[in-house]
Design a protein around this motif. Structure first.
Motif, short mmCIF file in Angstrom:
data_model
loop_
_atom_site.label_atom_id
_atom_site.label_comp_id
_atom_site.label_asym_id
_atom_site.label_seq_id
_atom_site.Cartn_x
_atom_site.Cartn_y
_atom_site.Cartn_z
N GLY A 46 33.47 -42.96 -5.23
CA GLY A 46 32.54 -43.88 -5.87
C GLY A 46 31.14 -43.82 -5.29
O GLY A 46 30.83 -43.01 -4.41
N ALA A 47 30.30 -44.75 -5.77
CA ALA A 47 28.89 -44.77 -5.38
C ALA A 47 28.69 -45.05 -3.91
O ALA A 47 27.74 -44.56 -3.29
CB ALA A 47 28.14 -45.80 -6.22
N SER A 48 29.57 -45.87 -3.30
CA SER A 48 29.41 -46.18 -1.88
C SER A 48 29.63 -44.93 -1.03
O SER A 48 28.96 -44.72 -0.02
CB SER A 48 30.37 -47.29 -1.46
N ASP A 49 30.59 -44.09 -1.44
CA ASP A 49 30.83 -42.85 -0.71
C ASP A 49 29.63 -41.90 -0.85
O ASP A 49 29.23 -41.25 0.13
CB ASP A 49 32.09 -42.17 -1.25
N ARG A 50 29.09 -41.84 -2.03
CA ARG A 50 27.91 -40.99 -2.24
C ARG A 50 26.75 -41.46 -1.37
O ARG A 50 26.05 -40.66 -0.74
CB ARG A 50 27.50 -40.99 -3.71
N ALA A 51 26.54 -42.78 -1.33
CA ALA A 51 25.46 -43.33 -0.51
C ALA A 51 25.66 -42.98 0.96
O ALA A 51 24.70 -42.64 1.67
CB ALA A 51 25.38 -44.84 -0.69
N ALA A 52 26.91 -43.05 1.43
CA ALA A 52 27.19 -42.75 2.83
C ALA A 52 26.98 -41.27 3.14
O ALA A 52 26.45 -40.92 4.20
CB ALA A 52 28.62 -43.16 3.18
N GLU A 146 24.81 -56.77 13.38
CA GLU A 146 23.35 -56.57 13.44
C GLU A 146 22.82 -55.99 12.13
O GLU A 146 21.75 -56.36 11.66
CB GLU A 146 23.00 -55.65 14.62
N VAL A 147 23.60 -55.06 11.55
CA VAL A 147 23.20 -54.49 10.26
C VAL A 147 23.19 -55.58 9.19
O VAL A 147 22.26 -55.68 8.38
CB VAL A 147 24.14 -53.34 9.86
N LEU A 148 24.21 -56.44 9.21
CA LEU A 148 24.25 -57.57 8.27
C LEU A 148 23.05 -58.49 8.47
O LEU A 148 22.44 -58.95 7.49
CB LEU A 148 25.54 -58.37 8.48
N ALA A 149 22.70 -58.75 9.72
CA ALA A 149 21.57 -59.63 10.00
C ALA A 149 20.27 -59.04 9.47
O ALA A 149 19.45 -59.74 8.86
CB ALA A 149 21.47 -59.89 11.50
N TYR A 189 26.06 -51.14 1.76
CA TYR A 189 26.47 -51.03 3.16
C TYR A 189 27.04 -49.66 3.50
O TYR A 189 27.03 -49.27 4.68
CB TYR A 189 27.43 -52.17 3.52
N GLY A 190 27.50 -48.91 2.51
CA GLY A 190 27.82 -47.52 2.78
C GLY A 190 26.60 -46.79 3.31
O GLY A 190 26.69 -45.99 4.26
N ARG A 191 25.45 -47.10 2.73
CA ARG A 191 24.19 -46.49 3.17
C ARG A 191 23.70 -47.08 4.49
O ARG A 191 23.37 -46.36 5.44
CB ARG A 191 23.12 -46.68 2.09
N LEU A 192 23.68 -48.43 4.59
CA LEU A 192 23.09 -49.08 5.77
C LEU A 192 23.91 -48.86 7.03
O LEU A 192 23.35 -48.61 8.11
CB LEU A 192 22.93 -50.58 5.51
N LEU A 193 25.21 -48.97 6.93
CA LEU A 193 26.06 -48.77 8.11
C LEU A 193 25.98 -47.34 8.61
O LEU A 193 25.91 -47.08 9.81
CB LEU A 193 27.51 -49.15 7.81
N THR A 194 26.01 -46.40 7.68
CA THR A 194 25.92 -44.99 8.08
C THR A 194 24.57 -44.69 8.73
O THR A 194 24.49 -44.02 9.77
CB THR A 194 26.13 -44.08 6.87
N ALA A 195 23.50 -45.20 8.14
CA ALA A 195 22.16 -44.94 8.67
C ALA A 195 21.96 -45.55 10.04
O ALA A 195 21.09 -45.10 10.80
CB ALA A 195 21.11 -45.47 7.69
N ALA A 196 22.76 -46.56 10.41
CA ALA A 196 22.62 -47.21 11.71
C ALA A 196 23.29 -46.43 12.83
O ALA A 196 23.13 -46.76 14.01
CB ALA A 196 23.22 -48.62 11.65
N LEU A 197 24.04 -45.39 12.49
CA LEU A 197 24.77 -44.61 13.49
C LEU A 197 23.94 -43.45 14.02
O LEU A 197 23.22 -42.80 13.26
CB LEU A 197 26.06 -44.06 12.88
N PRO A 198 24.06 -43.15 15.32
CA PRO A 198 23.47 -41.91 15.82
C PRO A 198 24.33 -40.73 15.39
O PRO A 198 25.51 -40.90 15.05
CB PRO A 198 23.52 -42.09 17.35
N PRO A 199 23.78 -39.53 15.39
CA PRO A 199 24.55 -38.37 14.92
C PRO A 199 25.90 -38.21 15.59
O PRO A 199 26.89 -37.89 14.92
CB PRO A 199 23.62 -37.19 15.23
#
Length: 217
Positions: A46-52, A146-149, A189-199
């Motif tokens: 789905g779209a959340s997987d694509r965003a991630a 923190e991402v939620l905040a 949140y698929g996008r935001l949570l992934t973007a918050a991670l270091p490689p």
């Protein structure tokens, strides 16, 4: 008649993704030439997987479209056979001007559908139990909050936690359910949570899929 100049990787990917979305909505299938113009197709539920996937590529400094990779949401894992059949129509060997290489990202419970569609084991990236679970575990609960905040949703999540059906559940389960309660939230949140991670902390399934994103030789 004047020949059309070859399009770049980004334009070819955009054209195929657009044609696939139109076909999935009831239109004509993508043309074999459109399919053959991309190098890799990553089939996601789905779209959340694509965003991630796109967010993880950004974390790694990658650009899927520039590398000739289309990331295609199917609207559910049970559609994999239909989508894989269409993308096999590029014809010839895998790669440019042939059928694209197929990769898949799925939840552990859906792996069987991808296997039955003919994807090789090495081409299937499996999230255990699912993508949201992988991202929450990779970030940890404090960082997820923190991402939620930052997104302005922490107070809403606290209210959600106090609902009778949620009070006795572990926080990770509460978060997982919260992300699925409103249309578009899983994608956000698929996008935001992934973007918050270091490689180094990106979930292995996202890294596996992104291993298919290789530049032109």
């Amino acid at each position: 008649m004047t020949e059309t100049a070859p399009v770049g990787e980004e334009a070819a990917v955009a054209a195929l993704e657009r044609a696939t979305a139109e076909w999935a909505a009831g239109g004509d299938e993508p043309r074999p030439a459109q399919i053959a113009s991309v190098r890799v197709v990553v089939l996601v539920e789905g779209a959340s997987d694509r965003a991630a996937v796109h967010a993880a590529a950004g974390v790694l400094g990658r650009d899927p479209a520039a590398e000739g990779t289309a990331v295609v949401p199917m609207g559910g894992a049970m559609s994999i056979r239909r989508f894989a059949g269409v993308f096999a129509k590029g014809g010839g060997p895998t790669g440019p001007r042939g059928a694209p290489e197929l990769r898949g990202l799925c939840d552990v419970a859906e792996r069987r559908f991808y296997e039955r569609a003919g994807l090789a084991d090495s081409a299937i990236a499996v999230c255990d139990p699912d993508l949201e679970g992988e991202l929450i575990e990779a970030l940890g609960l404090p960082a997820t909050e923190e991402v939620l905040a930052r997104a302005g949703d922490l107070r809403l999540f606290r209210t959600f936690q106090n609902q009778p059906a949620q009070r006795s559940r572990p926080e990770a389960a509460q978060l997982h359910r919260f992300f699925g309660t409103t249309a578009g939230r899983k994608e956000q949140y698929g996008r935001l949570l992934t973007a918050a991670l270091p490689p180094a902390r990106l979930p292995r399934p996202l890294l596996t899929v992104l291993g298919a994103l290789r530049p032109r030789a």
